[in-house]
Write an enzyme that holds these catalytic residues in place. Structure first.
Site, PDB file in Angstrom:
ATOM      1  N   GLU A  17      14.382   7.847   4.485  1.00 17.69           N
ATOM      2  CA  GLU A  17      13.939   7.243   3.220  1.00 17.69           C
ATOM      3  C   GLU A  17      13.927   8.295   2.112  1.00 17.69           C
ATOM      4  OE1 GLU A  17      11.227   4.083   3.298  1.00 17.69           O
ATOM      5  OE2 GLU A  17       9.897   5.037   1.852  1.00 17.69           O
ATOM      6  N   GLY A 108       4.555  -4.857  -3.216  1.00 15.94           N
ATOM      7  CA  GLY A 108       4.105  -3.743  -4.059  1.00 15.94           C
ATOM      8  C   GLY A 108       2.594  -3.744  -4.111  1.00 15.94           C
ATOM      9  N   LYS A 275      13.644  15.468   1.136  1.00 12.21           N
ATOM     10  CA  LYS A 275      13.629  16.849   1.641  1.00 12.21           C
ATOM     11  C   LYS A 275      14.738  16.992   2.677  1.00 12.21           C
ATOM     12  CE  LYS A 275       8.647  17.510   1.135  1.00 12.21           C
ATOM     13  NZ  LYS A 275       7.477  17.023   1.834  1.00 12.21           N
TER      14      LYS A 275
HETATM   15  P1  FAD Z   1       2.714  -8.642   1.750  1.00 14.06           P
HETATM   16  O1  FAD Z   1       3.577  -8.889   2.914  1.00 14.06           O
HETATM   17  O2  FAD Z   1       2.736  -9.635   0.649  1.00 14.06           O
HETATM   18  O3  FAD Z   1       1.221  -8.452   2.283  1.00 14.06           O
HETATM   19  C1  FAD Z   1       0.211  -7.899   1.460  1.00 14.06           C
HETATM   20  C2  FAD Z   1      -1.149  -8.366   1.957  1.00 14.06           C
HETATM   21  O4  FAD Z   1      -1.331  -9.760   1.672  1.00 14.06           O
HETATM   22  C3  FAD Z   1      -1.383  -8.241   3.457  1.00 14.06           C
HETATM   23  O5  FAD Z   1      -2.745  -7.951   3.663  1.00 14.06           O
HETATM   24  C4  FAD Z   1      -1.053  -9.639   3.985  1.00 14.06           C
HETATM   25  O6  FAD Z   1      -1.704  -9.928   5.221  1.00 14.06           O
HETATM   26  C5  FAD Z   1      -1.585 -10.502   2.860  1.00 14.06           C
HETATM   27  N1  FAD Z   1      -0.869 -11.779   2.693  1.00 14.06           N
HETATM   28  C6  FAD Z   1       0.454 -12.003   2.791  1.00 14.06           C
HETATM   29  N2  FAD Z   1       0.732 -13.288   2.512  1.00 14.06           N
HETATM   30  C7  FAD Z   1      -0.451 -13.892   2.225  1.00 14.06           C
HETATM   31  C8  FAD Z   1      -0.831 -15.216   1.848  1.00 14.06           C
HETATM   32  N3  FAD Z   1       0.064 -16.186   1.723  1.00 14.06           N
HETATM   33  N4  FAD Z   1      -2.164 -15.466   1.616  1.00 14.06           N
HETATM   34  C9  FAD Z   1      -3.097 -14.492   1.754  1.00 14.06           C
HETATM   35  N5  FAD Z   1      -2.780 -13.229   2.118  1.00 14.06           N
HETATM   36  C10 FAD Z   1      -1.489 -12.931   2.339  1.00 14.06           C
HETATM   37  N6  FAD Z   1       5.606   0.053  -2.364  1.00 14.06           N
HETATM   38  C11 FAD Z   1       6.324   0.239  -3.503  1.00 14.06           C
HETATM   39  O7  FAD Z   1       5.787   0.101  -4.600  1.00 14.06           O
HETATM   40  N7  FAD Z   1       7.661   0.591  -3.456  1.00 14.06           N
HETATM   41  C12 FAD Z   1       8.325   0.753  -2.293  1.00 14.06           C
HETATM   42  O8  FAD Z   1       9.515   1.057  -2.289  1.00 14.06           O
HETATM   43  C13 FAD Z   1       7.602   0.555  -1.072  1.00 14.06           C
HETATM   44  N8  FAD Z   1       8.207   0.677   0.143  1.00 14.06           N
HETATM   45  C14 FAD Z   1       7.512   0.419   1.309  1.00 14.06           C
HETATM   46  C15 FAD Z   1       8.165   0.497   2.547  1.00 14.06           C
HETATM   47  C16 FAD Z   1       7.463   0.258   3.720  1.00 14.06           C
HETATM   48  C17 FAD Z   1       8.185   0.313   5.037  1.00 14.06           C
HETATM   49  C18 FAD Z   1       6.081  -0.045   3.690  1.00 14.06           C
HETATM   50  C19 FAD Z   1       5.327  -0.262   4.950  1.00 14.06           C
HETATM   51  C20 FAD Z   1       5.419  -0.128   2.460  1.00 14.06           C
HETATM   52  C21 FAD Z   1       6.126   0.092   1.260  1.00 14.06           C
HETATM   53  N9  FAD Z   1       5.497  -0.010   0.014  1.00 14.06           N
HETATM   54  C22 FAD Z   1       6.222   0.198  -1.155  1.00 14.06           C
HETATM   55  C23 FAD Z   1       4.065  -0.327  -0.075  1.00 14.06           C
HETATM   56  C24 FAD Z   1       3.800  -1.843  -0.208  1.00 14.06           C
HETATM   57  O9  FAD Z   1       4.314  -2.318  -1.438  1.00 14.06           O
HETATM   58  C25 FAD Z   1       2.292  -2.057  -0.133  1.00 14.06           C
HETATM   59  O10 FAD Z   1       1.817  -1.729   1.144  1.00 14.06           O
HETATM   60  C26 FAD Z   1       1.781  -3.416  -0.587  1.00 14.06           C
HETATM   61  O11 FAD Z   1       0.357  -3.339  -0.716  1.00 14.06           O
HETATM   62  C27 FAD Z   1       2.064  -4.577   0.361  1.00 14.06           C
HETATM   63  O12 FAD Z   1       3.375  -4.934   0.342  1.00 14.06           O
HETATM   64  P2  FAD Z   1       3.946  -6.001   1.420  1.00 14.06           P
HETATM   65  O13 FAD Z   1       5.340  -6.268   1.031  1.00 14.06           O
HETATM   66  O14 FAD Z   1       3.668  -5.535   2.789  1.00 14.06           O
HETATM   67  O15 FAD Z   1       3.009  -7.248   1.055  1.00 14.06           O
END
Ligand code: FAD
Length: 292
Positions: A17, A108, A275
């Site tokens: 990444e 996000g 890195k």
């Molecule tokens: P979601 O899948 O939407 O989940 C977020 C939360 O909401 C969880 O607690 C879930 O259980 C809950 N939830 C989901 N659907 C519902 C629903 N219908 N009703 C109620 N609750 C619900 N961030 C960045 O800004 N840029 C990046 O490039 C980036 N890359 C990442 C790559 C990886 C592999 C990981 C693990 C994280 C990355 N993140 C990045 C961080 C990520 O954006 C955050 O962790 C964010 O808070 C959650 O994103 P998600 O897509 O997992 O959200």
């Protein structure tokens, strides 16, 4: 090349990444670092996307360069939470125009200060909304989603988090990548639970080599990860000696990858964070195992 088609081999492969530059000024140095990583010929490289717009501008430039210059498949991250439908549609058009087939669809983080605000009128609440939008597009994207072996910080119970994850996968995730973890047992446990819940897509563990003491606090804040005593002792012992900490952190990450492979996990994503020397060292530590 779709990432899902790369996840079928029963042989260890690494992906790395990177993150895009924040400003035009450091574009060249970031581009050079990502190119050095691409020269290692990883299975694929992912390029992050800044949720608040900060580092969003160059994600596609970096991803396109890696793909076109080094023929390494790229995964462009895209977040949706503070975006309008028009902004996301525009981004999807740009991803298509860049010829990128793989998208990591993320919600996000909620912008600071908005955590308790009424967000019901926002165009995107969760990553699933973005996944549905990507699925509705006229391009057959390979879609990745994020998952959290130690539970997403906003979820109170793992059961709820896994239920939401299942909905997200059913909406069209082809594979999942995990948040970083420092104890592989947490990953094995999580994998068992999500398989029980009927989630069958490939799950790529994300491993973060901690190479300096400052990174530890940042990583913990970001992910809420559990630090095993073995890792704490390493950080205590080497934290004030940067070269030693780097060597120990790389050795620890290498060890995690070997254990994953020994447990039949073939694809590992390394949070190499621009890195090249870290990516190179991990790959060379595993050279006989990978066959590179
Ligand atoms: P979601 O899948 O939407 O989940 C977020 C939360 O909401 C969880 O607690 C879930 O259980 C809950 N939830 C989901 N659907 C519902 C629903 N219908 N009703 C109620 N609750 C619900 N961030 C960045 O800004 N840029 C990046 O490039 C980036 N890359 C990442 C790559 C990886 C592999 C990981 C693990 C994280 C990355 N993140 C990045 C961080 C990520 O954006 C955050 O962790 C964010 O808070 C959650 O994103 P998600 O897509 O997992 O959200």
């Amino acid at each position: 090349m779709k990432i899902i088609d790369l996840l079928t081999q029963e042989k260890l492969s690494l992906s790395f990444e990177v993150f895009p530059p924040k400003t035009e000024t450091n574009f060249e140095s970031v581009k050079n670092a990502t190119e050095e990583i691409a020269k290692l010929r990883p299975a694929f490289m992912s390029v992050t996307y800044g949720a608040g717009g900060g580092t969003s501008k160059y994600t596609l430039d970096i991803a396109k360069n890696i793909k076109e210059m080094y023929d390494v498949p790229t995964l462009a991250h895209l977040t949706c939470v503070s975006s309008s439908k028009e902004m996301v549609q525009q981004k999807i058009e740009e991803i298509k125009a860049a010829g990128i087939q793989n998208v990591m669809a993320l919600r996000g983080d909620i912008p600071a200060g908005m955590e308790d605000a009424d967000r019901s009128h926002w165009d995107y609440q969760y990553a699933i909304d973005l996944i549905r939008e990507l699925k509705a597009s006229d391009v057959d994207f390979c879609i990745g989603g994020a998952c959290y072996p130690e539970v997403h910080p906003e979820s109170v119970h793992q059961k709820d988090d896994i239920k939401r994850l299942k909905e997200k996968v059913d909406a069209g995730c082809d594979f999942l990548t995990t948040q970083m973890f420092f104890d592989n047992n947490l990953f094995y446990n999580f994998l068992y639970k999500i398989r029980e819940a009927g989630i069958t897509v490939p799950v790529i563990p994300g491993i973060m080599p901690i190479t300096n003491a400052n990174q530890i606090e940042r990583a913990l804040k970001l992910s809420g990860s559990f630090m095993p005593q073995r890792f704490k002792s390493i950080a205590d012992k080497f934290g004030s000696d940067s070269a030693a900490m780097k060597q120990a952190g790389i050795a620890y990450a290498t060890d995690q990858i070997i254990d994953l492979y020994a447990n039949d996990i073939y694809n590992v994503h390394v949070y190499s964070m621009n890195k090249p020397e870290v990516a190179e060292k991990i790959q060379s530590n595993l050279s006989d195992i990978i066959g590179k």
